[in-house]
Structures are given as C-alpha cells and as structure tokens.
Design an enzyme around this catalytic site. Structure first.
Site, PDB file in Angstrom:
ATOM      1  N   GLY B 148       0.830  -1.201   0.000  1.00 41.53           N
ATOM      2  CA  GLY B 148       0.000   0.000   0.000  1.00 41.53           C
ATOM      3  C   GLY B 148       0.861   1.246   0.000  1.00 41.53           C
ATOM      4  N   CYS B 149       0.252   2.369  -0.342  1.00 34.93           N
ATOM      5  CA  CYS B 149       1.017   3.612  -0.470  1.00 34.93           C
ATOM      6  C   CYS B 149       1.529   4.105   0.886  1.00 34.93           C
ATOM      7  CB  CYS B 149       0.188   4.685  -1.166  1.00 34.93           C
ATOM      8  SG  CYS B 149      -1.432   4.967  -0.435  1.00 34.93           S
ATOM      9  N   TYR B 150       0.684   4.129   1.900  1.00 30.04           N
ATOM     10  CA  TYR B 150       1.177   4.540   3.218  1.00 30.04           C
ATOM     11  C   TYR B 150       2.238   3.560   3.746  1.00 30.04           C
ATOM     12  CZ  TYR B 150      -2.529   8.106   3.767  1.00 30.04           C
ATOM     13  OH  TYR B 150      -3.345   9.195   3.630  1.00 30.04           O
ATOM     14  N   PRO B 151       1.959   2.243   3.722  1.00 25.13           N
ATOM     15  CA  PRO B 151       2.952   1.309   4.255  1.00 25.13           C
ATOM     16  C   PRO B 151       4.337   1.442   3.609  1.00 25.13           C
ATOM     17  CG  PRO B 151       0.850   0.194   4.041  1.00 25.13           C
ATOM     18  CD  PRO B 151       0.698   1.561   3.411  1.00 25.13           C
TER      19      PRO B 151
END
Lengths: 345, 345, 345, 345
Positions: B148-151
């Site tokens: 994912g983008c945040y992770p």
C-alpha cells in the site's frame, strides 16, 4: 468611536486587522504605518480595499501614532516591536502587540530563542492574550501579548486535559501544518508559489521559536514543566493551521468522556467549537473565521489520544484574536466585529 | 519483448502503470481492461496518451487477458482482485497485484479489516512486494502483493531502527499526509476540487486499512508485536505522501548516528535517499520519481526521534514499485524504466 | 559523449535543462554556473538531484565554460546573455541562447522593447529556434535563439492558417494564460504563493516583450505585417501555457477542414498533436512533456475561429525545445532525450 | 423579521445563501430543503455552520415551504425550478430564482438551449435580476430571475460601451475563466481535485448555455442584435470569474476616456469598482465579496479595447446578487448583509 492605529500595516496580518476593523462598529482606524509603502494608497498595495479606504500608508513614528490613537495594534517583526511598545505605553495607550516580544515571561528564555530584550521591565506588565484562558487579566491590561499562531491552536487543544491531569505531560507530540500566509509577505525563494505549490515539507523540527511559548503556557496549565516534541509543516494553502496532537492517557477514558470534558471546559466560549465523536476539523471549515475547532479521539490499543485543532492563522491565530483582546480591554462585547462565518469553498 | 497486461487500467494507478510501461524498453503492453470505458480509446480517457497509444480499453475476462500476456498487473478494488489473481496464476502467468488482497499473511486479520477471502490458499504463495526488504523472495515469486502507499514510506522509514532495536516498539506514532490521487478516480463529493482545495484534514484516525499491513511488516522487522498510532491526512496536492514518524529511543544516539545507520542499511539501494543532518524531504522532490526520501532527527530533550519519509504515492507507492517488482521477477535490471528524475516545480 | 555546459543554471529553466540532459544518452553535463550559488552543491539548491548529481554550481567566466564544453545553453537574463554568447561563438562552440537577445531580427525593435544591443553583428548569425519551422536552418546554425514561451505556442498555433492565408491578419487576438514558473525564481512579492494561489489576473496587456517576437514570426508566415492584441494572464499552477487565439476567417471552412489543414501542415512532427473535432487541450495533458497540443473550432455565426494551443512552458517553451534544437544542430535523432510522457495528474 | 426559505440548499450556492442570510439583520431563515440530505443536520453537510445552525435539511414540498416563508430563494437545477416557482408565486410569495428558467424572454430560445418550458406564461412576470441595470423593475417584481455567473460580469463589463455605441457590436469576443464552484457539488470525474489541480482548459466553446442570456441583455443595451464569441475556461481555484472581453472601437478614445465613461455610468453603484489606468482586477481581490471589479485599456495599434471584469461567482454571480435583489424587493438598504470585504489571501 475608539481611535485605532495599526503600526506595521503592510503585511498579511496588518491587512487582516484592517479588513476586520473597518467593519467593527465601535472603532475608527486612524493610522496605518509602513516604511516600505510610505505614501502609497492602501488600495494600491491591497486592492481588496479599493473603494473602501482612501488612506495612504505613512512612515510615522510611534510618538506620532500615539498622538492619534486610543489603542494601537503592532504588527512588527520580533525585536522591533519592543521599542515601539514602550512609547505607546508611556503615552498611556492600550497596546496589543502581535510580535513575540512580550509573550515569554522568562527573559532568559526570550533572549535564548530571540535576541536581547531592551525593555525587560515591561514584560511583567504584559498579559498573554489567549482570551479563553486569561479573560479577566486581559480586561485589566494595558499591554497584551497576542499569542503566536501555532501556540493558539495547540494551547487551546491541550488546556482541558492538562488542567485535569488526564495525560502524561512527558508524552506530548505536536505535529502542526500551517498555510503559507504565516510566513509573511517579505519576498524569499522559500515562499514563492513554485516552491510551495504541489509541495509539502516539515521545517525547523524542534527548533521553532513557538516552542518556548507553548511550553510556558502548557506548563502553567499542567502545574509542572512540560517539554514537547514539535514538528511544523508548510501546507500549500493560503490560510489555516491544523494541529494533530498526541499524548498518552493517565487513565482509561472514552472519546465521549474526552469530548464531555472539553465541552465543559469551553462552555460559553463563542470561538471554540468541540466536534462530536468521530468528527475532526478541516481548515476549510475555519477559514475566514475566528473559530478554533477541536476534534478528539482515544485509541484504546495504545492508550493514546489525538487532539486535532484548527484555526485560521491570520484570524484566531493573529488579527481576530487581537481584536477579541481589544474588545475585552475596551469593554465591548467579546465577539464584536468577529461574527464571521467561514468562507467555504 | 515481454507481453504485459494491465487489468483494471482506467484509474490513476492503471494510467501511471501505462505511462511507465510504454517507455520500458523490455516490455510491450498488450491488454488494457476497463469495464466502464469498454471500447473507448485510451487517449480519450487520458489525453496524455494522445499520439502515443492507439488502443481502446476492453472489457475482457481474466482468461482472455491471461491468453495475451506473460505478466499481469492488477489495479482492481480490494475483494475483486483475488478472483482474477487465481485465474492468472492458474494460467501460469506472473502476477503483480496492486490491491490489498494478498498483503496480509493472517487471513483473520484480512477478513476483520476487509471482507471474506475467497482464495485463502493463495495467500501463502504471495510475496510482499517491498523490493528493498524482500528482493530475493520477489525474484522467485509468481504472485507479488504490491504494498500500500502509506505502508511503503512508513516501513522503509522505520526498518533500520526496528531491525537494530534502537527504538521502543510501543512508542511509534505515524502522522501521514497524502495527496488526493490516492483516493482514486471514482466520483465522490469528498474528493471534488472544492472540497479539497485550500483544505486539510485528518481522516480515519486509527481506522485506516493500512494499519494491519504496517503492523505486520513492522512486527516482522522488530521481531515482536508492534502497535502503532496512525493518523492519515489529506493534502491539497495531486501526488505525494509525507510521513512524519515519531518514536522513543532506547539509547542515546545523535542524528549523525541515525543517518549512518540508515545509509548503511540502504547501501546500494537505488531508490532510497537518506538526507544529511538538518535536511528533510519535500514531496515536490520525489514527485514523478520512484524515490523514497528520508530525513532524520533526534531530540535530546525528549529522547525521541522523528523520521520523515516521502514518496510519490502513484509511483514508489504503486505503479513504480510494481514495475520494480516486475523487473526483479523477470530478471531485468531493477531500475529499468524507472530512471525518473522528479518533476519540479 | 558531447560535452555540454549550462550557463546560468540555478533558475527553473536551468534546472529543467539539467533534469533532461542527465537522461540524454548522447551528452554529458560538464559545467553548471551560478553566481548566487557559487560553491553550493546542486542538490542543495534543487533536491530533486539528490543522489544523481554530485557537482557544485560554479561562478565561472564564459571563457572557462567554453574551455570545457562543446555546446553551451545560456539561461541568463536578457541583456546579460549577449555578452556571453559572443565569447562562446568566438571559441567556436555551438550556442543555444534561451534569452531574448537574438530572437529579434530588427535591432531597432529589440532596442525599443529591451535595451541597447552590444553585439548587433551577431544577430544575423542567429537562427530562430522553432524547430518545426526552421529545422534546416537550425541544423546548420552555430547560434540558435530559443523562442520565448508565449511565442512558441502562439506561432505553432497560427502557422498553418497564416501560411495558407485563411484568416484576416488584422483580426488576431491572443488571450494567453501562463503558469508561474515562467516568472522565474527571483524572490518578489508578485510571485509569492499567497499572491498567486486562488488568484488569477491579466498583466501587461499589449505591453509584453513577447509581442514583437510573435509579430515578427507571424508576419513572416503571413507574408505581410501582422499586429496582434495580446493579453497574458497568470495562472495558479506551476507549469503550462494555454493560448486561446481568435481570428476572422477569410473564407467559409468547417472545423474538419481546419483540422485537416493542421494535420497536413504538421505531418511527421513528433511534438505537435492536433486534436479531433470538439476536443481541446488541457495544460495538464502536456505537463512534463515536449508536446504542443492544438485544438480548433469554427464559429459560423461570427465567422471566427478559435485555436487553443497548450505547452509546458519549461519544456516545449524553454528547455525541451532547446534540447530539440541541440539534437538538430548535433545531428542526433530529433526526439533524443525528449520521449517524455506527460505527468498526470 | 422577514421569513426566508431556501429551496435546494445543499449545493454551493445554497450554502452561500445561508452563510450570508444568517448574518443579514432583517431576515430569519425558516426552511432549508434538500432531497439528498433530508433529515441530516446542516452542520454535518457544511461544517462551517457548526455551532451556528441547529437545523436539519428537510425534503419539503414547495407548498410546505411557501407556508413558512415570505420570500423564497430557489437554487435548483434548470427545468426543475420552473415548477416550484409557479407554486410560490401562486401562494403570493416573493421569489428569487437562481436557475436559468426565467432569464430568457424568448421562449423559443429557452427551449432551444434548455428544454420545454412548462409555465411559459410566467416568463413575462419575471424581471432579470441585474440590480445595476433593472433596479426599479426589481423593486416592483414578484419574480426575479437571478443572472447567470458568466453573464453578470460580462454584461456589467460591456454595458457602458454598448449603451453609448462606442464599439462595433459584431466584434465582441469574450474569453472567460471560472473557478470550479460554478460546476456545483454533484460528484463527477471532471471536477475531481486531480482533474482540475495544475490543469487549465477551455470547454464548450460557443456552446455554453449562458450565450443566449448574454446576447439577450447585450442586444437590449446596444439596441440591436448582438452575437458574441464566447470561450469559457476552468480555473484551478474555488471561487472567482475573470472575463477578458475584446471589442473594436468605433471612434478614437483613450483609456482615460473609457474609464471616465464607466465611472459615470456606474456612479453611486456600491458594488461596481472601476480601476484606474493601467490597473486590472485579480479574482483574489473580489473573493468573498459582492463586488464586480472592472479594468479597461485601449490599444491604439489595433483599434481595440480590452475590458477585464472580475466577480466572486458564488456571491455577485449568485447568492450575493440574489440577496441584493431581495433587498430591493423588500425595500431594505441595497447593501444590507452584503458589506463584505474580500478575503485575501
């Protein structure tokens, strides 16, 4: 009509003061100073005043402005303000200083973060102008030190839990995001449109001059020393500060408990709005208004809370709060001239 | 030339995959699917491809796309992706899945945060596609679960200190700010221009679905359970995520020590850039590139560190990282097609 | 490898040249000058180059840079450039000048709009660097005067109808809108974020220095004097120019006829894209690319046409076009290093 | 206190009406309708009203709202509005209709650009609500057709020169640029943040529905048929329209002459500001206010003039002008509740 002077009126804060004061029913703006724009019509520098203000900026001395005004707002750089303040006080005028010069009660801390203080005796006369916390003192004050933009939202955000001892005072982390008007109107590469637009960054982590101001006031609320971790960021918007504040709870409470505490603490306050469970403020909901909006949540997994507070940095964080203080000092209704509904979108 | 299909190509991620793949020297894009835009020329939906792509979107089945492609990228919603993945794997194709469906190793956690998993047996076949941490596994994988983008930015930001045990794993607070393209191209009030422009807000505090993904990977790095406090915010920019991560040190180190640790940990990594003391990334410095930029600081007063990491959410946080994974799976040079210099301003 | 110098490399144009040239397979950048940032690492001034460029800016004389380079790009202010150009030419180097100093063939007009020209003899040696119109001359040139950002899109937009005599040359009105990077990186109040964001204005109506440049080239295309009405506006975006051009038809034609004319005129041109009937370009479709996109319409009610052209002002309007010219001068494939797909969103 | 209803209150225009009316000293808002948000607190849909409005949206019939209100504002889609208007008129209420349904005096033209008109008899009862031109008629009206956002600035911009016959009526070209709030709050791909931000485009060239409205009013001013060339563009800002209007002079005049004409024509008008020679408006100078600002220039070389007019599309272009009309209809001072100073930055 109360006669009002704005000393240092050509920045964004000075302009915002003027914008609000020309619609304030109890005052008349009699002096607008600017060294840079001396002799230039105000509406040439700020076209929003076209047709509303015929005056020109003047490069007047504090003595001259004191002669014209009953109350003076100072929107000058730190270090420059203190000299002028002493002139206005000596002339018996009420002063609201928007610089940092009289915010810190401890002169050593001031001189460590800023520069030499040339009128240290006046520091004790100053009242810290956070109306919600120091209302009675402000009413009696001759000199009000108007709070910094970051401190306003952070102190209002933390006051209830610190006062009640609900959080561990060593656990506070403040992650703040500010619009660009907070950086002023002096030309510099860092605030050019192309440097800010589509960008976002942290700056001066743990080195911002608002830290001692926040720690002073948070410590007074907690009744003990407070050290915070403070990260300001620069948002690609004109106005608004959003603070996301983290702290560890000292006891188990729910979000509802927290909200109840805040609603009780700020009961009757016109300019603080506490959101319901699950709702958090957006800076676009306070833009153009004098509100400080606060949302609250509890994370049971980690025992922490998040407090999200939002203000318009030029209004509640500067000019609006300054007028709120003037209203208190001059015994006007506290929200006179500040019944602003946020401009959205 | 490797034949590549993009399944679900009409969102921002699909478009970015296409943008990068048509300039990738080793591949040929042979299939672009979209139910909504079936039969519509790609350049009508995304005019950036005018004169570059003559193809139309097609509403093809996974079986049909499997017949055309050697490798398939899936840019589908969570829950929809898993069904298609199983078809592609059965057909013996290499799959890079940009949904969350195969990121979580524990099916119970997946089902708690998302929905029922219909092909649980495939979870064990998936490799978590953070190239910097799982390079060898990715080389051998048939199914890569693209992070994912945040992770992506959070895990890269925390990996060195967790691996070395320098921080208290119970102290992690992640304050993230994302550009709007992360919310996708489906029309909704919340992502209209007027709702976002000049605004800024927190959302889904401690409720974002990327939390279990981050905790899984951070726990593996730490060798113990990790619980984080996670606040995502929405920035009024198209692209970019900036994470400001706070943690308490377990021993006294300087910013230089920290930077040395990170430079060592990421030695030889093409897409991770560690900033020098006092410097912190701006999302505008990674926009349009596959970099993850990291700045670091230590606060001796509070014993805490701040880690600031920045990525372009559509590239290193999605399409770029997916191609990095494809390069590893297909034995191309890891940065093939990804030698992008950020676009500033 | 061709050795390339950038003289005046610390503005947005210099930075864009560098960004493109470090990925150009045939060249090596050997000199980057800046008086202001002498000795400062390039990646400190422009963090996008972190890890890509180790060099520092140097305050070198034209003679020194001539000694290092085969080709020199000049990204200097008007009036400053001419002096340096003569040094480079004397040293036998190929020069691409991005200032206005050699764009006007008539020295009187130059001196009327700019200032005294100190090397008038060199004007005749210069070729106007609009590759699509002067390709053969550029191939043979030693000195190329790279077109201004507004003229690039306006001339490409009007060339076919002027050349064919389809419009009344006295009827041309050009309404242009430019992103802020066109104003450069020198700090000034007018380009501060808060002055531009959420704003939009016309400026220098009929007084912009690009007018004589456009009228020179439009007149050459028409075979007669051309006078235009030109209104530039400032858009709150980083990059991009959109020109909306109005003219009266001299004969009845349809939008299809017009589009056919343009597709014929620009046949084989890699960097000009003619849109189909009813479609018009958005600057976000050319951002980050070297394209000039053109849309066309006819209004039968008023007998007028509108031509809408869009470019990225820093690429096709400056650095990209300069490299296109270098490719022609050095006999590289014309699109070498310029196969850029626009970055959207 | 006058009782006011807003029928169709959940869009940006409805919200702006509410924002202004709750601070209007002579009125009380008694009904707010929305089908979509029936039963939802207004402050949930628009958090700016938190603490200011306790009411919920209701899905009420026109009959019900007529029973509660003295005056009704309709902010409904075209075609839907006409039906409701007839109910309110029948109930004897004053109506200000913000849709296009009663703006066009010629039913054929309405039906050609919009749809079938179901209450054609009412068209003659409607007064076109451009207060500066139809003040006396508005005072006597029961039904006011509030002007469109583009027409407001364009008609005010052209009225003096048309009325005086200074320009060739066949020469008018209108190049308009609007902020995104003009497109409403219905979710659609085209107005998502990522589609607009950093973009700029023309749309519906010569096909926008405001064309017949402008031509009707311009023709009445000129005393003859007027056909304009009209290009609207979409600006990446929330609020504001800037019109750049071109026309050919019928006689030689200077910019000063033109400005004198306009100052005379608009003498005593509170909401029209004519700029001095060489000055042109910026939409950021009218944002948040009810002003229409106008700048003027003459180009002797081409015999043309440019008129630049700017408004806030949600205020002077919609809600503010509607309240100005209500003030006229109800015999309040014309600027009651509209003494707004623009919000800058």
């Amino acid at each position: 009509m109360l006669k009002v002077g704005i000393y240092g009126a050509s920045g964004y804060t000075g302009q915002e003061l003027l914008r609000l004061l020309i619609r304030h029913p109890e005052v008349e703006v009699v002096a607008l100073t600017s060294r840079k724009f001396n002799g230039v019509p105000v509406s040439d520098v700020f076209p929003v005043f076209e047709g509303l203000i015929d005056e020109k900026f003047m490069d007047a001395s504090p003595e001259d402005v004191a002669g014209l005004s009953d109350v003076v707002f100072l929107a000058l750089p730190h270090g420059v303000s203190m000299e002028a303040v002493s002139v206005f006080l000596e002339a018996g005028k009420n002063v609201i200083d928007l610089s940092a010069d009289f915010r810190l009660r401890d002169i050593d801390i001031y001189e460590q973060w800023y520069k030499e203080h040339t009128v240290p005796d006046l520091i004790n006369e100053a009242v810290y102008g956070l109306s919600e916390l120091y209302r009675d003192d402000i009413k009696a004050a001759k000199l009000v030190a108007n709070p910094g933009c970051y401190p306003t939202g952070v102190i209002l955000g933390l006051a209830p839990v610190l006062k009640e001892g609900w959080i561990d005072v060593t656990s506070i982390i403040v992650d703040s995001k500010s619009g660009v008007s907070g950086a002023g109107r002096e030309p510099q590469i860092g605030t050019l449109f192309c440097e800010i637009d589509e960008g976002f960054k942290a700056y001066k982590i743990n080195q911002h001059r608002h830290i001692p101001e926040m720690e002073q006031e948070l410590g007074l609320l907690a009744g003990s020393d407070v050290k915070i971790f403070f990260t300001p960021h620069l948002l690609p918007v004109n106005r608004g500060i959003l603070n996301t504040i983290y702290a560890t709870l000292r006891k188990g409470v729910s979000a509802s408990d927290l909200i109840d505490l805040y609603r009780g603490f700020y009961k009757g306050e016109k300019f603080v709005r506490i959101y319901k469970v699950g709702a958090f403020p957006n800076i676009s909901s306070v833009k153009g208004s004098n509100y400080c909006d606060i949302g609250l949540t509890v994370d049971n997994r980690t025992g922490r809370i998040a407090i999200v507070s939002a203000i318009d940095n030029l209004i509640k964080g500067a000019a609006g709060q300054a007028i709120q203080n003037m209203n208190l000092m001059c015994d006007f209704r506290e929200d006179t001239g500040l019944e602003l509904v946020s401009l959205f979108p």
